[in-house]
Write an enzyme that holds these catalytic residues in place. Sequence first.
Site, PDB file in Angstrom:
ATOM      1  N   HIS A  79       0.858  -1.081   0.065  1.00 55.36           N
ATOM      2  CA  HIS A  79      -0.034   0.150   0.096  1.00 55.36           C
ATOM      3  C   HIS A  79       0.934   1.133   0.009  1.00 55.36           C
ATOM      4  CE1 HIS A  79      -3.639   2.357   1.401  1.00 55.36           C
ATOM      5  NE2 HIS A  79      -2.692   3.131   1.808  1.00 55.36           N
ATOM      6  N   GLU A  80       1.924   1.270   0.883  1.00 55.08           N
ATOM      7  CA  GLU A  80       2.615   2.466   0.923  1.00 55.08           C
ATOM      8  C   GLU A  80       3.484   2.609  -0.349  1.00 55.08           C
ATOM      9  OE1 GLU A  80       2.242   4.794   3.123  1.00 55.08           O
ATOM     10  OE2 GLU A  80       0.740   3.567   4.120  1.00 55.08           O
ATOM     11  N   HIS A  83       1.916   4.519  -2.862  1.00 53.52           N
ATOM     12  CA  HIS A  83       2.159   5.946  -2.797  1.00 53.52           C
ATOM     13  C   HIS A  83       3.382   6.481  -3.024  1.00 53.52           C
ATOM     14  CE1 HIS A  83      -1.733   6.280  -0.303  1.00 53.52           C
ATOM     15  NE2 HIS A  83      -1.143   5.640   0.593  1.00 53.52           N
ATOM     16  N   ASP A 176      -5.934   8.678   3.832  1.00 50.01           N
ATOM     17  CA  ASP A 176      -5.918   8.687   2.399  1.00 50.01           C
ATOM     18  C   ASP A 176      -7.111   9.552   1.922  1.00 50.01           C
ATOM     19  OD1 ASP A 176      -3.323   7.394   2.033  1.00 50.01           O
ATOM     20  OD2 ASP A 176      -4.281   5.539   1.740  1.00 50.01           O
TER      21      ASP A 176
END
Length: 375
Positions: A79-80, A83, A176
């Site tokens: 997930h990170e 980003h 988010d």
Amino acid sequence: MNYTVFRVWGIPIRVHVSLLVFVPVLVWLIGSGEQLAAYEVVINATTPATVDAASLSDADRWLIGALAAVGLFASVTVHELGHAWVAMRYDIEVESITLWILGGLASLTEMPREWNREFWIAVAGPIASLLVGAACIGALVVVPESATVAVFAIGLLGVMNVSLVAFNMLPAFPMDGGRVLRAVLARNRSYVSATRTAARAGTLFAILFIFLGVVVTFSPILVLVALFIYVSATSESRAVVLGDLLSGLTVTDLLEPRGSVPVDATVETVFARLLAARRTDLPVVDENGAIVGAITATALRDVGPAEYETTTVGDVTTTDLPRIDAETSAFDALQTLQRSRSDVGFVVRDGEPVGLVSRADFAAALELRRDTTAF
């Protein structure tokens, strides 16, 4: 305390000590019979698999708990990285990714003010989680149901990743969804105004989460999330306002004539200098006139009145001050002072100190800008 465990695209992936403490607790929470029974209902209702928690042995339960806990934080890493990947596409440096008790944090050197860039950086993480969740659910089509532990663990990861997306997309800044909210608001209003509105939304969600975590159901994790949201939203909103107020200013713009005191002067003579300059700090110079440190009102508190005539300025001079280049932006300089927990710093030009800048200088500049600027 963080430990770097590996790197992806040159980005250090770090594990905070809180995660090392929390993982065994998470294994226990997932592996308990009551939790697995609840997950069974969700997995059977939302995935192609059919699982039966009652058929699991104790060893199976703890193995599923361990696999799901490790898999969850592997998913958070992905997930990170979502980003981070988009941020790097915009030439924004990613300093690190840290996994901790509440999930993960991708540390960027800057957050872009262009609404579309912030939007895509914010949604990239949830998109990555959706892809992981879809891959897990898709894998259940081919994994034989006889592999009970694998089916249960994969199903859990699929459900957890989809749940992670749903939770992260709540408009609770700075999660988010909150950053997406700010990006959308910033299309038609100033960045400061958009941040303030998003931060207020984050604060409301923090209050809601505390209510749910304390009154409705006892959930320490939800309370921790609420506190994190509240503190982060307040801090980032304040930082954005400060950055806007100090925009266009460098450290040089904040320098004021202070006078100075020689290193061999007595403390008794310093008070008059401080009063004359209306300062709580003054540069200390050596016999050649070079700045070697600062004398502050705080340091003078440690000197008793009976010692004023025998104590020299050099005895109480502070020399280990942060060094800030004269052309540094005022906002970055203030951040430097805050990180170093110092009230004053050297202003340096060509490697040599040319003056001092203190929090009082920033306060004066902020007051002037605040009185003359409308947001």
